[in-house]
Scaffold this active site. Sequence first.
Site, PDB file in Angstrom:
ATOM      1  N   HIS A 161       0.615   4.568   1.513  1.00 24.28           N
ATOM      2  CA  HIS A 161       2.073   4.480   1.609  1.00 24.28           C
ATOM      3  C   HIS A 161       2.661   5.835   1.990  1.00 24.28           C
ATOM      4  O   HIS A 161       1.947   6.808   2.244  1.00 24.28           O
ATOM      5  CB  HIS A 161       2.665   3.977   0.289  1.00 24.28           C
ATOM      6  CG  HIS A 161       2.388   4.843  -0.908  1.00 24.28           C
ATOM      7  ND1 HIS A 161       2.896   6.113  -1.058  1.00 24.28           N
ATOM      8  CD2 HIS A 161       1.646   4.620  -2.019  1.00 24.28           C
ATOM      9  CE1 HIS A 161       2.512   6.629  -2.198  1.00 24.28           C
ATOM     10  NE2 HIS A 161       1.727   5.749  -2.806  1.00 24.28           N
ATOM     11  N   CYS A 169      -3.189   6.048  -5.250  1.00 21.35           N
ATOM     12  CA  CYS A 169      -2.932   5.676  -3.859  1.00 21.35           C
ATOM     13  C   CYS A 169      -3.167   6.870  -2.936  1.00 21.35           C
ATOM     14  O   CYS A 169      -3.492   7.971  -3.375  1.00 21.35           O
ATOM     15  CB  CYS A 169      -1.500   5.176  -3.711  1.00 21.35           C
ATOM     16  SG  CYS A 169      -1.097   3.746  -4.728  1.00 21.35           S
TER      17      CYS A 169
END
Length: 396
Positions: A161, A169
């Site tokens: 992202h 992430c």
Amino acid sequence: MRPASFALLLVVAFCAPAMALVVELDDVAPDRIERQRAFARGVLPPSGAPDLEDLSEQLAAKGISEGAPILIRIFKAESELELWMRSGNAFVLKATFPICHWTGTLGPKLREGDKQSPEGFYTIGRRQMRHVGRWREAFNLGFPNLHDKRLDRTGSYILVHGGCSSTGCYAMTEPVAKVIHHLAGAALRGRQEHFQVHIFPFRMTGANMAAHADSPWVDFWRDLKAGYDAFEETRLPPRIGVCRQRYVVAKASPGTRSDGPLTRVDPGKPNAAGFDISRCDVPVVEPAEPLAAAPAPQPDVGPVRSDATYLPTSARTVARIERRETVEAGLPSPVERADHGQRERALSEPEADARMKAEGPVRVQTLERKRQRAQRRIHREAMYENYRRTLVGTSQ
């Protein structure tokens, strides 16, 4: 917080006696901390991501059309993401983008909440391209995949992202995330049903493997290296399978599709042909404590100021963070205050009255409010008991 209180806090933080605490982050990619700080200050260097309006022209200059199949490779130690796109009968490198931040250390993700970024081979389909939430230009890696589940690894919602912060992430900043998401979406709308994401601890060269030969994950990394070598040789996504608890790899042939989901491989059946199944019966031994233990919690010693310097050594880069911790003289720590409260509650009634008189009007008011609350609680409980008895009598 009142302005006067906030001003007093600032004076205490910067003027009170201080003691320095040095913390060394002896690990890969310590520059992640510096990138986060630069991102927060708005001085992060440009990532090289093109504007979406100019993207088609740049692709055409390399002989690539928008919507061509893609492949993504991530390297933790180098903090880099490679975007490959198909041109003709092979994949070519479109761009290499810096990863703004990832968490944990080298090695796979094992369990929910360990704040570790995963390693392995992941397959992305249309359902994993998400369009809601905080990061609209993002996609879900699909962790845990088939291989992770065989090893009872747990986790969820692991994304690639934007931004520059993450918990497991891979954060790429918004400009890079938009380009990746745009090209991935175009590929899935075109001739590609899935695309692969290969996540490695580092570039899997012989020299790097030798440098990490003492790691507890070296056996797992040999399985990843088979996929790395297959792509380096053919420039085509290899076929990735899972044989018992192992990744197994088969090189792709020109003109065939090999970027689909992970395949279950049974070494005793003919469909295992093409995969290297020599290691299927070798069990995976995971370290009991693969990640460094979290440091013991330190007492709350008041406001903290942080300064960081990054000092290169002969073997690695060490992040040296100096925290100047200030203590306001005369105030007990939370631990001491909690201990004081335990002793106070253990006092007898006469002793409590004597202390109340000795500590002055403020203490008198505090204890009086506590007694009033206790009396109100006893009164409410008595009323509830009477009400309950009334109901029982009515029902009989």
